[in-house]
Structures are given as structure tokens and as C-alpha cells.
Scaffold this motif. Sequence first.
Motif, PDB file in Angstrom:
ATOM      1  N   PRO A   1       4.697   5.514   2.529  1.00  0.00           N
ATOM      2  CA  PRO A   1       4.531   4.300   1.738  1.00  0.00           C
ATOM      3  C   PRO A   1       5.813   3.929   1.003  1.00  0.00           C
ATOM      4  N   SER A   2       6.025   2.618   0.875  1.00  0.00           N
ATOM      5  CA  SER A   2       7.198   2.224   0.112  1.00  0.00           C
ATOM      6  C   SER A   2       6.795   2.166  -1.364  1.00  0.00           C
ATOM      7  N   ILE A   3       7.659   2.675  -2.212  1.00  0.00           N
ATOM      8  CA  ILE A   3       7.313   2.745  -3.620  1.00  0.00           C
ATOM      9  C   ILE A   3       8.397   2.090  -4.467  1.00  0.00           C
ATOM     10  N   THR A   8       2.699   0.691  -5.458  1.00  0.00           N
ATOM     11  CA  THR A   8       2.842   1.352  -4.163  1.00  0.00           C
ATOM     12  C   THR A   8       2.198   0.478  -3.101  1.00  0.00           C
ATOM     13  N   VAL A   9       2.767   0.490  -1.936  1.00  0.00           N
ATOM     14  CA  VAL A   9       2.252  -0.354  -0.855  1.00  0.00           C
ATOM     15  C   VAL A   9       2.133   0.437   0.441  1.00  0.00           C
ATOM     16  N   ASP A  10       1.020   0.321   1.088  1.00  0.00           N
ATOM     17  CA  ASP A  10       0.847   0.777   2.469  1.00  0.00           C
ATOM     18  C   ASP A  10      -0.566   0.377   2.893  1.00  0.00           C
ATOM     19  N   ILE A  11      -0.925   0.654   4.131  1.00  0.00           N
ATOM     20  CA  ILE A  11      -2.324   0.454   4.526  1.00  0.00           C
ATOM     21  C   ILE A  11      -3.000   1.811   4.355  1.00  0.00           C
ATOM     22  N   LEU A  67     -13.017   3.040  -2.890  1.00  0.00           N
ATOM     23  CA  LEU A  67     -13.677   1.903  -2.247  1.00  0.00           C
ATOM     24  C   LEU A  67     -12.664   0.796  -1.934  1.00  0.00           C
ATOM     25  N   ALA A  68     -11.780   0.535  -2.895  1.00  0.00           N
ATOM     26  CA  ALA A  68     -10.772  -0.509  -2.686  1.00  0.00           C
ATOM     27  C   ALA A  68      -9.865  -0.131  -1.515  1.00  0.00           C
ATOM     28  N   LYS A  69      -9.505   1.147  -1.458  1.00  0.00           N
ATOM     29  CA  LYS A  69      -8.647   1.599  -0.355  1.00  0.00           C
ATOM     30  C   LYS A  69      -9.367   1.517   0.981  1.00  0.00           C
ATOM     31  N   ALA A  70     -10.646   1.897   0.993  1.00  0.00           N
ATOM     32  CA  ALA A  70     -11.404   1.848   2.245  1.00  0.00           C
ATOM     33  C   ALA A  70     -11.537   0.401   2.726  1.00  0.00           C
ATOM     34  N   ALA A  71     -11.713  -0.505   1.778  1.00  0.00           N
ATOM     35  CA  ALA A  71     -11.816  -1.931   2.142  1.00  0.00           C
ATOM     36  C   ALA A  71     -10.508  -2.386   2.781  1.00  0.00           C
ATOM     37  N   SER A  78      -2.464  -4.728   3.746  1.00  0.00           N
ATOM     38  CA  SER A  78      -1.506  -4.026   2.893  1.00  0.00           C
ATOM     39  C   SER A  78      -2.150  -3.847   1.529  1.00  0.00           C
ATOM     40  N   PHE A  79      -1.927  -2.708   0.948  1.00  0.00           N
ATOM     41  CA  PHE A  79      -2.599  -2.365  -0.305  1.00  0.00           C
ATOM     42  C   PHE A  79      -1.560  -2.237  -1.411  1.00  0.00           C
ATOM     43  N   PHE A  80      -1.628  -3.162  -2.375  1.00  0.00           N
ATOM     44  CA  PHE A  80      -0.699  -3.126  -3.497  1.00  0.00           C
ATOM     45  C   PHE A  80      -1.449  -2.573  -4.697  1.00  0.00           C
ATOM     46  N   SER A  81      -1.010  -1.441  -5.171  1.00  0.00           N
ATOM     47  CA  SER A  81      -1.735  -0.816  -6.264  1.00  0.00           C
ATOM     48  C   SER A  81      -0.968  -0.919  -7.577  1.00  0.00           C
TER      49      SER A  81
END
Length: 270
Positions: A1-3, A8-11, A67-71, A78-81
Motif C-alpha cells: 500500500p502507498s502511505i 493509506t490507500v490500497d484495495i 466492514l468498510a474494507k470488505a465493501a 481504492s480504500f482511503f483511510s
Amino acid sequence: PSITRGVTVDIPKVSWDDIGGLKDLKKKLQQAVEWPIKHSAAFARLGISPIRGVLLHGPPGCSKTTLAKAAAHAAQASFFSLSGAELYSMYVGEGEALLRNSFRRARLAAPSIIFFDEADVVAAKRGGSSRNSTTVGERLLSTLLTEMDGLEQAKGILVLAATNRPYAIDPALMRPGRFDLVLYVPPPDMEARYEILRVHTRNMKIGDDVDLRRIAEDTELFTGAELEGLCREAGIVALRENISATLVSNRHFGTVKSSLKPALTRDEIE
Ligand code: ATP
């Protein structure tokens, strides 16, 4: 993941099957998150505008983040946390800049999910005292509102926020086009605890004497995080007893179980 600092971002790799229980909730999230991304043409055809934001609330350790990650995984988004507390603690202006930058990057990387942990810190109700006061929280909130309103044109971007203090969230975020869907993520009931124990012993070598149903019965008020810890600790107890152990037995679970006390109390359950 790129940080980059604070985001943090990744799938994510977590799937719906990694989450025990919460069947109806998973279905609702699937509809709200997965469908608009996977079937955007169908939404456009029928002229339905997808939900922009989902607020997940409930006690800590009960899988809001998961749950958010599973979605995001299911939608291959892409998941921005972002952490509300972290944004709040940044230097003047830095938090807002990171927020704007995250939305910008999410638009570029669409489909994207922006996940806000501890959302109540950033989205706290605005104080009524001094009308013109601009505290850190208020500036962050107004940036968030502006960005969320700007999503109307953008496709395939959804904001998921998590909090265990839903009553502290500013009502402005609940207006149409913002957090349209509010979901309570409860602590696991018996059946859910059993499924969570199954998830977290999936890759463990456990003895035939381990009765997960029984453990589920005996762990009322345990959160998913605590059940996960119980499984891991049982494995460690087995190893501590015998470093060449090949199985984790019922008594190892028993030893750990008797030393644990759930952090949740009955009063905290909404
Ligand atoms: P917090 O409010 O503290 O951020 P949370 O509600 O976001 O908590 P998670 O971070 O998703 O909770 O869960 C914590 C850990 O507990 C995760 O590692 C997850 O694997 C596990 N866990 C929680 N609930 C479940 C569940 N229903 N099934 C499987 N694992 C679970």
C-alpha cells in the motif's frame, strides 16, 4: 500500500466471509456500496442517484472498519483511510489540506471509498456559543461538508464513516446527499460469536475437543476483536506449554477465557 502521512490507500483484501455474523448488515452495505460501483450503468439507466455516505456506529471492536474494507474489496475500490483523531491533531490547516487532498486523490482513483475512523472527532456538533468561532473541528467539518457536497457530480466515490458516539455527530452531516444511510453495528450475538470464532480458527490446528458453540455461549458481551484475541492467545498458551505442540486444545481456550473479562457492559449496548 502507498502511505502518505495520515492516509493509506490500497484495495483491501478482507472479504465478506472474513466477517462473522451481521448477515443483513452485509447485504445492506452490498446494496449501498457494491451495486452503485459495479452496476453504475443500471443506476444511470433508471435515474437513481447512489448513496454518497454511510455512517456505521456501534461499540469498538465490532468490525466497523473491517466492514468498510470488505465493501471496498467487494467493489474493487481504492480504500482511503483517514482517522478523525489524526486529522484533528494536525497543525493548523494541515488537516483540511489532507482532507481535500484525499478527496481529490479518491476522485482520480475512482471507484474509491473514503473511510473515516473516529468520525465524531471531525464531525462533532458545532458549538452554539460563539457564532464566528472557527475551531479546528469546525473547519474540518466545513471542509468535509464541502467535499461531500462536491461528490454529487463525481462517480464511484463513497464516504464511509465510523463512530461509537453517533449522538456527537453534527446533524448537518445527516442531510440528504451526505450520510443517507446510518447503520448500527451491534456486538455479536451467540450465533455471530460462533461464526467469528470459526473465522479466526479457520487457519488454526484445533483439537476435536474444542467446541466453538460452547465457547460462543460462554462469551457473552465479547466483541469480535476480543474473540479474535481469544483464539490467538489460546494458540500462544499451547505453545508456551509445549513449543512443539501440534494442536490447540479446549483447555488452552479455557485458560485464556477464564482470564478475560469483556470490556463492554450491558448498558453500553444501544
Ligand atoms: P474501532 O471502533 O475500535 O475502530 P471497529 O468496530 O472498527 O473498532 P474492527 O477494527 O473492524 O472494529 O475490528 C477489530 C478486529 O476484530 C479486527 O481485526 C477483526 O478481524 C475482528 N473482528 C471484529 N468483528 C468481527 C467479526 N464480526 N468477524 C470477524 N472478525 C471480527
